[in-house]
Design a protein around this motif. Structure first.
Motif, PDB file in Angstrom:
ATOM      1  N   ASP A   3       0.842  -1.200   0.000  1.00 19.56           N
ATOM      2  CA  ASP A   3       0.000   0.000   0.000  1.00 19.56           C
ATOM      3  C   ASP A   3       0.874   1.246   0.000  1.00 19.56           C
ATOM      4  OD1 ASP A   3      -2.111  -1.770   0.157  1.00 19.56           O
ATOM      5  OD2 ASP A   3      -2.177  -1.707   2.333  1.00 19.56           O
ATOM      6  N   LEU A   4       1.354   1.615  -1.175  1.00 21.64           N
ATOM      7  CA  LEU A   4       2.227   2.778  -1.291  1.00 21.64           C
ATOM      8  C   LEU A   4       1.434   3.982  -1.767  1.00 21.64           C
ATOM      9  CD1 LEU A   4       5.294   1.106  -3.081  1.00 21.64           C
ATOM     10  CD2 LEU A   4       5.148   1.768  -0.686  1.00 21.64           C
ATOM     11  N   LYS A   5       1.718   5.137  -1.186  1.00 24.20           N
ATOM     12  CA  LYS A   5       1.118   6.383  -1.647  1.00 24.20           C
ATOM     13  C   LYS A   5       1.771   6.785  -2.974  1.00 24.20           C
ATOM     14  CE  LYS A   5       0.535   7.967   3.128  1.00 24.20           C
ATOM     15  NZ  LYS A   5       0.939   8.987   4.119  1.00 24.20           N
ATOM     16  N   PRO A   6       1.056   7.567  -3.806  1.00 18.92           N
ATOM     17  CA  PRO A   6       1.653   7.992  -5.085  1.00 18.92           C
ATOM     18  C   PRO A   6       3.004   8.680  -4.914  1.00 18.92           C
ATOM     19  CG  PRO A   6      -0.691   8.434  -5.101  1.00 18.92           C
ATOM     20  CD  PRO A   6      -0.360   7.948  -3.712  1.00 18.92           C
ATOM     21  N   SER A   7       3.120   9.532  -3.881  1.00 14.19           N
ATOM     22  CA  SER A   7       4.394  10.224  -3.661  1.00 14.19           C
ATOM     23  C   SER A   7       5.499   9.239  -3.299  1.00 14.19           C
ATOM     24  CB  SER A   7       4.239  11.265  -2.546  1.00 14.19           C
ATOM     25  OG  SER A   7       3.800  10.648  -1.336  1.00 14.19           O
ATOM     26  N   GLU A   8       5.151   8.184  -2.552  1.00 12.32           N
ATOM     27  CA  GLU A   8       6.143   7.170  -2.191  1.00 12.32           C
ATOM     28  C   GLU A   8       6.562   6.350  -3.415  1.00 12.32           C
ATOM     29  OE1 GLU A   8       4.686   6.319   2.424  1.00 12.32           O
ATOM     30  OE2 GLU A   8       3.913   5.092   0.767  1.00 12.32           O
ATOM     31  N   ILE A   9       5.600   6.078  -4.295  1.00  7.92           N
ATOM     32  CA  ILE A   9       5.911   5.336  -5.517  1.00  7.92           C
ATOM     33  C   ILE A   9       6.878   6.139  -6.389  1.00  7.92           C
ATOM     34  CG2 ILE A   9       4.946   4.396  -7.655  1.00  7.92           C
ATOM     35  CD1 ILE A   9       2.340   3.913  -6.049  1.00  7.92           C
ATOM     36  N   VAL A  10       6.589   7.446  -6.555  1.00 12.00           N
ATOM     37  CA  VAL A  10       7.467   8.306  -7.354  1.00 12.00           C
ATOM     38  C   VAL A  10       8.852   8.384  -6.723  1.00 12.00           C
ATOM     39  CG1 VAL A  10       7.851  10.668  -8.146  1.00 12.00           C
ATOM     40  CG2 VAL A  10       5.578   9.658  -8.343  1.00 12.00           C
ATOM     41  N   ARG A  25       4.268   9.935 -12.381  1.00 16.59           N
ATOM     42  CA  ARG A  25       3.016  10.319 -11.710  1.00 16.59           C
ATOM     43  C   ARG A  25       1.843   9.484 -12.240  1.00 16.59           C
ATOM     44  NH1 ARG A  25       2.385  15.257  -9.066  1.00 16.59           N
ATOM     45  NH2 ARG A  25       0.294  15.451  -9.949  1.00 16.59           N
ATOM     46  N   SER A  26       1.818   9.263 -13.555  1.00 11.81           N
ATOM     47  CA  SER A  26       0.696   8.518 -14.144  1.00 11.81           C
ATOM     48  C   SER A  26       0.654   7.071 -13.645  1.00 11.81           C
ATOM     49  CB  SER A  26       0.801   8.535 -15.673  1.00 11.81           C
ATOM     50  OG  SER A  26       0.682   9.854 -16.169  1.00 11.81           O
ATOM     51  N   VAL A  27       1.807   6.404 -13.641  1.00 15.37           N
ATOM     52  CA  VAL A  27       1.809   5.012 -13.190  1.00 15.37           C
ATOM     53  C   VAL A  27       1.586   4.933 -11.684  1.00 15.37           C
ATOM     54  CG1 VAL A  27       3.246   4.222 -15.099  1.00 15.37           C
ATOM     55  CG2 VAL A  27       4.339   4.934 -12.971  1.00 15.37           C
ATOM     56  N   ALA A  28       2.042   5.942 -10.945  1.00 17.02           N
ATOM     57  CA  ALA A  28       1.823   5.956  -9.494  1.00 17.02           C
ATOM     58  C   ALA A  28       0.335   6.060  -9.177  1.00 17.02           C
ATOM     59  CB  ALA A  28       2.584   7.116  -8.858  1.00 17.02           C
ATOM     60  N   ALA A  67       7.796   0.670 -16.030  1.00 16.42           N
ATOM     61  CA  ALA A  67       6.821  -0.408 -15.828  1.00 16.42           C
ATOM     62  C   ALA A  67       7.414  -1.540 -14.998  1.00 16.42           C
ATOM     63  CB  ALA A  67       6.340  -0.931 -17.179  1.00 16.42           C
ATOM     64  N   ARG A  68       8.675  -1.903 -15.279  1.00 15.21           N
ATOM     65  CA  ARG A  68       9.299  -3.018 -14.551  1.00 15.21           C
ATOM     66  C   ARG A  68       9.488  -2.675 -13.068  1.00 15.21           C
ATOM     67  NH1 ARG A  68      13.460  -3.643 -17.584  1.00 15.21           N
ATOM     68  NH2 ARG A  68      12.684  -5.380 -18.832  1.00 15.21           N
ATOM     69  N   ARG A  69       9.978  -1.490 -12.798  1.00  8.75           N
ATOM     70  CA  ARG A  69      10.168  -1.081 -11.401  1.00  8.75           C
ATOM     71  C   ARG A  69       8.830  -0.958 -10.678  1.00  8.75           C
ATOM     72  NH1 ARG A  69      15.270  -2.068  -9.660  1.00  8.75           N
ATOM     73  NH2 ARG A  69      16.702  -1.612 -11.375  1.00  8.75           N
ATOM     74  N   LEU A  70       7.801  -0.550 -11.406  1.00 14.65           N
ATOM     75  CA  LEU A  70       6.475  -0.434 -10.805  1.00 14.65           C
ATOM     76  C   LEU A  70       5.986  -1.792 -10.320  1.00 14.65           C
ATOM     77  CD1 LEU A  70       4.097   1.678 -10.439  1.00 14.65           C
ATOM     78  CD2 LEU A  70       3.120   0.642 -12.485  1.00 14.65           C
ATOM     79  N   SER A  71       6.192  -2.817 -11.146  1.00 13.96           N
ATOM     80  CA  SER A  71       5.744  -4.159 -10.767  1.00 13.96           C
ATOM     81  C   SER A  71       6.524  -4.671  -9.560  1.00 13.96           C
ATOM     82  CB  SER A  71       5.897  -5.133 -11.936  1.00 13.96           C
ATOM     83  OG  SER A  71       7.261  -5.409 -12.199  1.00 13.96           O
ATOM     84  N   ARG A  72       7.814  -4.346  -9.476  1.00 13.40           N
ATOM     85  CA  ARG A  72       8.603  -4.788  -8.325  1.00 13.40           C
ATOM     86  C   ARG A  72       8.177  -4.073  -7.051  1.00 13.40           C
ATOM     87  NH1 ARG A  72      14.786  -5.007 -10.843  1.00 13.40           N
ATOM     88  NH2 ARG A  72      14.338  -6.557 -12.476  1.00 13.40           N
ATOM     89  N   LEU A  73       7.866  -2.795  -7.178  1.00  9.80           N
ATOM     90  CA  LEU A  73       7.431  -2.034  -6.006  1.00  9.80           C
ATOM     91  C   LEU A  73       6.162  -2.622  -5.413  1.00  9.80           C
ATOM     92  CD1 LEU A  73       7.935   1.706  -7.029  1.00  9.80           C
ATOM     93  CD2 LEU A  73       9.216   0.416  -5.333  1.00  9.80           C
ATOM     94  N   SER A  74       5.235  -2.986  -6.265  1.00  4.10           N
ATOM     95  CA  SER A  74       3.936  -3.467  -5.802  1.00  4.10           C
ATOM     96  C   SER A  74       3.902  -4.973  -5.651  1.00  4.10           C
ATOM     97  CB  SER A  74       2.851  -3.040  -6.794  1.00  4.10           C
ATOM     98  OG  SER A  74       3.106  -3.586  -8.082  1.00  4.10           O
ATOM     99  N   ASP A  75       4.998  -5.658  -6.037  1.00  6.40           N
ATOM    100  CA  ASP A  75       5.046  -7.115  -5.998  1.00  6.40           C
ATOM    101  C   ASP A  75       3.917  -7.698  -6.846  1.00  6.40           C
ATOM    102  OD1 ASP A  75       6.173  -9.524  -5.315  1.00  6.40           O
ATOM    103  OD2 ASP A  75       4.959  -9.768  -3.510  1.00  6.40           O
ATOM    104  N   SER A  76       3.695  -7.085  -8.001  1.00  2.00           N
ATOM    105  CA  SER A  76       2.605  -7.500  -8.893  1.00  2.00           C
ATOM    106  C   SER A  76       3.134  -8.432  -9.969  1.00  2.00           C
ATOM    107  CB  SER A  76       1.965  -6.275  -9.567  1.00  2.00           C
ATOM    108  OG  SER A  76       1.428  -5.391  -8.613  1.00  2.00           O
TER     109      SER A  76
END
Length: 454
Positions: A3-10, A25-28, A67-76
Motif C-alpha cells: 500500500d504505497l502512496k503515489p508520492s512514495e511510488i514516485v 506520476r501517471s503510473v503511481a 513499468a518493470r520497477r512499478l511491478s517490483r514495487l507493488s510485488d505484482s
C-alpha cells in the motif's frame, strides 16, 4: 500488494529512473487506484476498470524501466511482450491470448517458489531423516524393527544401538564429515515421450496443453544414481518441498493475483498501427489490434490452470511513435488507453545524473566489477560530464537511442582497463576528461565509425 502512496511510488522510482516526472506520476496514480479499488464496496469493485496507459517517447528514455520497477514495487505479476510479435488470428505466429497465458505461467512459478521457500526447513528435516535411513546399516535397522515388533516393554540393546548409531550419523552429517560419501538414490526421470502437435499457432499457444494433460497418465520412471551426500540431500529436500506444497492453493492464489494485480507491458505498440490506407501489411496490423481489443477491455482467457479474467489487468503500452500517432490506432483500442504520457528525450544533464545518481548507476557497476580485481576505479566530475556530452552529441548526429548510448560508450571507454585489470601494477586508476576525450575521440569525430560501433 504493497500500500504505497503515489508520492512514495514516485520517490522509489526516482532511485532508479532519472526525470520523466509525468510518466512516474501517471503510473503511481494507476497503482494507487488499485489499492483504492480494494477498499470500495464489493458491488462497486467489479465496475471499476483500470485506466490503461500509453507511454510515448524515443527508445532508451525509461519506458520499460518505469513499468518493470512499478511491478517490483507493488510485488505484482508482470510480463513484458513486444506487440510486433503478434499476428492476426489465422496467420502463423503468436496469438494475443498467449501473453495472458505466459503471465499466469510466470506467476504460478513465482507463487510455487515462494511456497516451497516457506516449507524449506520442514523439507530439510524430512530429507535429513531420509538420508539417515539410507546411511543406517540395514542389519542394524532390521534388528531394531524386530525388537520393536516383539512387544517387549524393555528396550533391547539392539534398539539402543540402532538409535545411538543414528544419532552419531546425524551429528556427522551436520558436521559435514559424510560429504564425500556416495549413496544410491532413486531420482525421477523427467524425460517423457514428446507429443508433437503440428498446428499453425504452435504447441505453446494451444488452449489445451497436451503435455500437461497426458503427464499424469504417463508412468513415473525413476532411475538409480550414485551421488554424493550433499547433492542427495538437496535433491531430497527439493522433492519434499514439492510434496509439501498444495498446488491447488498455489494455482488459485496465482490466478487471483493475475486477475487482481497483473501488469502486462505492451512494447512497440506503434509497430501494429497502420497508416490509415487499410491495404497490404496494414490489414494484418489492424487485425492484431482487433484481436487485442477484447483482451484489453476485459474477457476470459483459457489457460492450462483454468479460465482467467482480464478485466482488471493493467495494460501499459509504449512506443516511439516517430512517423505515426496514437490516433492511428483503431478508435476502439484508443479508447481503452485513456492515459497518454509523452516522455522527454534525454540531454547531457540527464546523462550525467543517470551515470551517478541511481542506486544501480552505471559508474557504480563498473567500479564494483573492477573492485573484484583489487582495482579502485575513480571517475572525476569532468570525466562524467565529458561522457554525458559525447553521449548527447552522438545521439543527435546518429540514431537517438537514449540512455542505451551510455552502455556502448562506457564499454568503449573502459575496454583497455577491463582487459588489463588482472595484471596492472597500479591498483588505483583515475579516469579524467582528457582520458575520456582521447579514448572516444575517434568515435565522436567519425560519423560513419560512430554509426557502425554504436
Amino acid at each position: 500488494m504493497k500500500d504505497l502512496k503515489p508520492s512514495e511510488i514516485v520517490a522509489e522510482l526516482d532511485k532508479y529512473i532519472i526525470g520523466q516526472k509525468d510518466g512516474k506520476r501517471s503510473v503511481a496514480i494507476a497503482l494507487r487506484n488499485r489499492w483504492r479499488r480494494r477498499q470500495v464496496p464489493n458491488d462497486l469493485k467489479d465496475e471499476i476498470a483500470p485506466k490503461n496507459i500509453i507511454l510515448i517517447g524515443p527508445t532508451g528514455v525509461g519506458k520499460t524501466e518505469i513499468a518493470r520497477r512499478l511491478s517490483r514495487l507493488s510485488d505484482s505479476p508482470f510480463y513484458k511482450v513486444e506487440a510486433s510479435k503478434f499476428t492476426e488470428v489465422g496467420y502463423v505466429g503468436r496469438d494475443v491470448e498467449s501473453m495472458v497465458r505466459d503471465l499466469v505461467e510466470l506467476t504460478v512459478n513465482n507463487v510455487r517458489a515462494t511456497a516451497q521457500e516457506s516449507v524449506k526447513e520442514k523439507a530439510s528435516r524430512i530429507a535429513e531423516e531420509r538420508m539417515l535411513d539410507l546411511l543406517l546399516p540395514k542389519a542394524e535397522a532390521g534388528r531394531a524393527e524386530a525388537s520393536a515388533d516383539s512387544g517387549l516393554e524393555v528396550v533391547s540393546p539392539s534398539v539402543e544401538t540402532a538409535s545411538s548409531t543414528r544419532e552419531k550419523l546425524r551429528k556427522m552429517l551436520k558436521a559435514g564429515k559424510l560429504d564425500n560419501r556416495y549413496v544410491d538414490l532413486d531420482v525421477a526421470d523427467r524425460n517423457m515421450p514428446m507429443v508433437e502437435i503440428f498446428s499453425n499457432v504452435g504447441m505453446e499457444e494451444m488452449g489445451i496443453n497436451f503435455k500437461d494433460m497426458l503427464g499424469p497418465l504417463m508412468p513415473k520412471n525413476t532411475r538409480r544414481r550414485k551421488i554424493k551426500v550433499p547433492e542427495a540431500l538437496k535433491t531430497m529436500a527439493a522433492e519434499e518441498a514439492q510434496n509439501l506444497v498444495d498446488m491447488e492453493r498455489v494455482i488459485q492464489d496465482a490466478v487471483t493475483r493475475v486477475e487482481q494485480a497483473g501488469i502486462i507491458f505492451l512494447d512497440e505498440i506503434d509497430k501494429i498501427a497502420g497508416n490509415g490506407k487499410g491495404q497490404g501489411p496494414d490489414v494484418s496490423r489492424e487485425g492484431v489490434q482487433r484481436d487485442l481489443l477484447p483482451i484489453v477491455e476485459g474477457s476470459t482467457v483459457n489457460t492450462k490452470y483454468g479460465p482467467v479474467k482480464t478485466d482488471h489487468i493493467l495494460f501499459i503500452a509504449s512506443g516511439a511513435f516517430h512517423t505515426i500517432k496514437p490516433s492511428d490506432l483503431i478508435p476502439e483500442l484508443q479508447g481503452r488507453f485513456p492515459i497518454r504520457v509523452t516522455l522527454d528525450a534525454l540531454n547531457r544533464h540527464d546523462f550525467f545524473r543517470i551515470l551517478t545518481e541511481p542506486q544501480n548507476a552505471l559508474l557504480l557497476q563498473y567500479i564494483a566489477l573492477l573492485r573484484t580485481e583489487g582495482v579502485e576505479l575513480i571517475f572525476s566530475d569532468d570525466a562524467v560530464e565529458k561522457i554525458a556530452e559525447i553521449a548527447e552529441e552522438v545521439n543527435l548526429r546518429t540514431e537517438n537511442i537514449g540512455a542505451r548510448r551510455l552502455h556502448t560508450l562506457m564499454e568503449r571507454l573502459l575496454e583497455d582497463i577491463l582487459f588489463d585489470a588482472p595484471d596492472v601494477p597500479e591498483k588505483r586508476l583515475t579516469v579524467d576528461a582528457a582520458y575520456v576525450a582521447d579514448k572516444l575521440k575517434a568515435i565522436k569525430d567519425d560519423e560513419d565509425l560512430s554509426r557502425y560501433i554504436l
